[in-house]
Scaffold this motif. Structure first.
Motif, PDB file in Angstrom:
ATOM      1  N   GLY A  90     -10.447 -12.165 -30.684  1.00 39.68           N
ATOM      2  CA  GLY A  90      -9.681 -13.285 -30.203  1.00 39.68           C
ATOM      3  C   GLY A  90     -10.262 -14.164 -29.325  1.00 39.68           C
ATOM      4  O   GLY A  90     -10.813 -13.878 -28.484  1.00 39.68           O
ATOM      5  N   ILE A  91      -9.626 -15.502 -29.596  1.00 37.20           N
ATOM      6  CA  ILE A  91     -10.487 -16.611 -28.768  1.00 37.20           C
ATOM      7  C   ILE A  91      -9.485 -17.525 -27.842  1.00 37.20           C
ATOM      8  O   ILE A  91      -8.182 -17.729 -28.697  1.00 37.20           O
ATOM      9  CB  ILE A  91     -11.196 -17.639 -29.710  1.00 37.20           C
ATOM     10  N   PRO A 100     -13.056 -27.312 -20.973  1.00 33.60           N
ATOM     11  CA  PRO A 100     -12.411 -26.191 -21.747  1.00 33.60           C
ATOM     12  C   PRO A 100     -13.703 -25.557 -22.332  1.00 33.60           C
ATOM     13  O   PRO A 100     -14.482 -25.954 -22.693  1.00 33.60           O
ATOM     14  CB  PRO A 100     -11.655 -26.916 -22.803  1.00 33.60           C
ATOM     15  N   VAL A 101     -13.522 -24.013 -21.787  1.00 34.63           N
ATOM     16  CA  VAL A 101     -14.571 -23.254 -22.488  1.00 34.63           C
ATOM     17  C   VAL A 101     -13.803 -22.059 -23.068  1.00 34.63           C
ATOM     18  O   VAL A 101     -12.891 -21.540 -22.874  1.00 34.63           O
ATOM     19  CB  VAL A 101     -15.721 -22.802 -21.544  1.00 34.63           C
ATOM     20  N   PRO A 102     -14.428 -21.586 -24.158  1.00 32.28           N
ATOM     21  CA  PRO A 102     -13.624 -20.259 -24.730  1.00 32.28           C
ATOM     22  C   PRO A 102     -13.949 -19.194 -24.175  1.00 32.28           C
ATOM     23  O   PRO A 102     -14.842 -18.917 -23.399  1.00 32.28           O
ATOM     24  CB  PRO A 102     -14.436 -20.304 -26.300  1.00 32.28           C
ATOM     25  N   VAL A 103     -13.096 -18.176 -24.258  1.00 29.55           N
ATOM     26  CA  VAL A 103     -12.982 -16.649 -23.950  1.00 29.55           C
ATOM     27  C   VAL A 103     -12.875 -15.886 -25.067  1.00 29.55           C
ATOM     28  O   VAL A 103     -11.721 -16.059 -25.564  1.00 29.55           O
ATOM     29  CB  VAL A 103     -11.814 -16.654 -22.706  1.00 29.55           C
ATOM     30  N   GLU A 146     -20.099 -16.361 -26.309  1.00 32.56           N
ATOM     31  CA  GLU A 146     -19.224 -17.140 -25.527  1.00 32.56           C
ATOM     32  C   GLU A 146     -19.837 -17.916 -24.377  1.00 32.56           C
ATOM     33  O   GLU A 146     -19.564 -18.888 -23.981  1.00 32.56           O
ATOM     34  CB  GLU A 146     -18.405 -15.701 -24.738  1.00 32.56           C
ATOM     35  N   THR A 147     -20.776 -17.091 -23.783  1.00 36.76           N
ATOM     36  CA  THR A 147     -21.643 -18.066 -22.559  1.00 36.76           C
ATOM     37  C   THR A 147     -22.433 -19.128 -23.007  1.00 36.76           C
ATOM     38  O   THR A 147     -22.292 -20.117 -22.528  1.00 36.76           O
ATOM     39  CB  THR A 147     -22.510 -16.978 -21.704  1.00 36.76           C
ATOM     40  N   MET A 151     -22.039 -22.941 -21.682  1.00 30.66           N
ATOM     41  CA  MET A 151     -23.073 -23.550 -21.508  1.00 30.66           C
ATOM     42  C   MET A 151     -23.461 -25.069 -22.011  1.00 30.66           C
ATOM     43  O   MET A 151     -23.489 -25.977 -21.287  1.00 30.66           O
ATOM     44  CB  MET A 151     -24.414 -22.880 -21.476  1.00 30.66           C
ATOM     45  N   ARG A 152     -23.299 -24.934 -23.446  1.00 26.12           N
ATOM     46  CA  ARG A 152     -23.521 -26.143 -24.039  1.00 26.12           C
ATOM     47  C   ARG A 152     -22.242 -27.140 -23.962  1.00 26.12           C
ATOM     48  O   ARG A 152     -22.708 -28.455 -23.580  1.00 26.12           O
ATOM     49  CB  ARG A 152     -23.365 -25.926 -25.718  1.00 26.12           C
TER      50      ARG A 152
END
Length: 225
Positions: A90-91, A100-103, A146-147, A151-152
């Motif tokens: 699940g994202i 905004p970054v994904p988890v 994820e990380t 970072m990107r």
């Protein structure tokens, strides 16, 4: 500079624009510094995870090579088919300094021997070890995805902020300052010209008064106090 009106109102406007641009530049610098700190925090974590992934990947490949060399190929292949399954993740998302970054929310890939789907009697400990090592590798790959994505995105935001700071610092602010200087110089030049004209008019008036007085003296007219 033809489009710039050399008026005091325009000069005040340019000074306000310069102040606003400088404030924007300073805020962007502060944001960029904070983003860089977060970037290097994640970079350190990614670097450690990559080193760990490299070690786990080599260990998993070695375990597979040993199992392939010592166990029955049919049993090994059957075990690999039995453990094949999709991985559901699940994202969701979060913000880091407005970025905004994904988890990634997932269930752990690693399983016990009974959960893998193959018969524990027909397989060896070497196959169990191979399955375990590849499951750990998958867990780490998902974590790294994820990380690295975070970072990107932070890196892209840092680059965009740097371009904005450079545009303000190297293009907009110097242009506004140049316009303000042009307006100030034009106003001062106009004031000097006005002062020169006033002095000239005053001088002409004084000369005219002097001539009038001299004429009256010649005519014997007494000037009243």
């Amino acid at each position: 500079m033809e489009q710039v009106k050399p008026t005091r109102m325009e000069l005040m406007k340019k000074k306000a624009q310069i102040k606003l641009a400088e404030q924007g530049r300073d805020l962007l610098r502060e944001k960029m510094d904070a983003l860089i700190q977060e970037f290097f925090k994640i970079l350190s974590s990614v670097s450690d995870s990559r080193d760990e992934l490299d070690q786990i990947s080599r260990a998993a490949d070695l375990a597979l090579m040993i199992a392939a060399a010592t166990d029955d190929p049919v049993t090994l292949r059957s075990a690999s088919f039995a453990t094949r399954r999709s991985i559901t993740v699940g994202i969701s998302g979060k913000n880091i300094m407005g970025v905004p970054v994904p988890v990634i929310e997932k269930k752990r890939v690693s399983k016990s021997m009974l959960e893998r789907g193959y018969g524990i009697i027909a397989t060896s400990a070497r196959i169990d070890e191979t399955a375990e090592r590849y499951e750990v590798e998958l867990d780490l790959l998902i974590k790294l995805a994820e990380t690295e994505t975070a970072m990107r995105r932070l890196g892209a935001e840092i680059q965009m902020n740097r371009r904005r700071v450079n545009a303000l610092e190297q293009i907009l602010i110097p242009e506004l300052r140049s316009q303000a200087k042009y307006i100030k110089n034009a106003i001062e030049e106009r004031e000097r010209e006005d002062l020169f004209r006033l002095k000239k008019v005053k001088s002409l008036l004084e000369k005219k008064k002097k001539k009038v007085r001299e004429k009256k003296v010649k005519m014997g007219i007494q000037e009243s106090d």
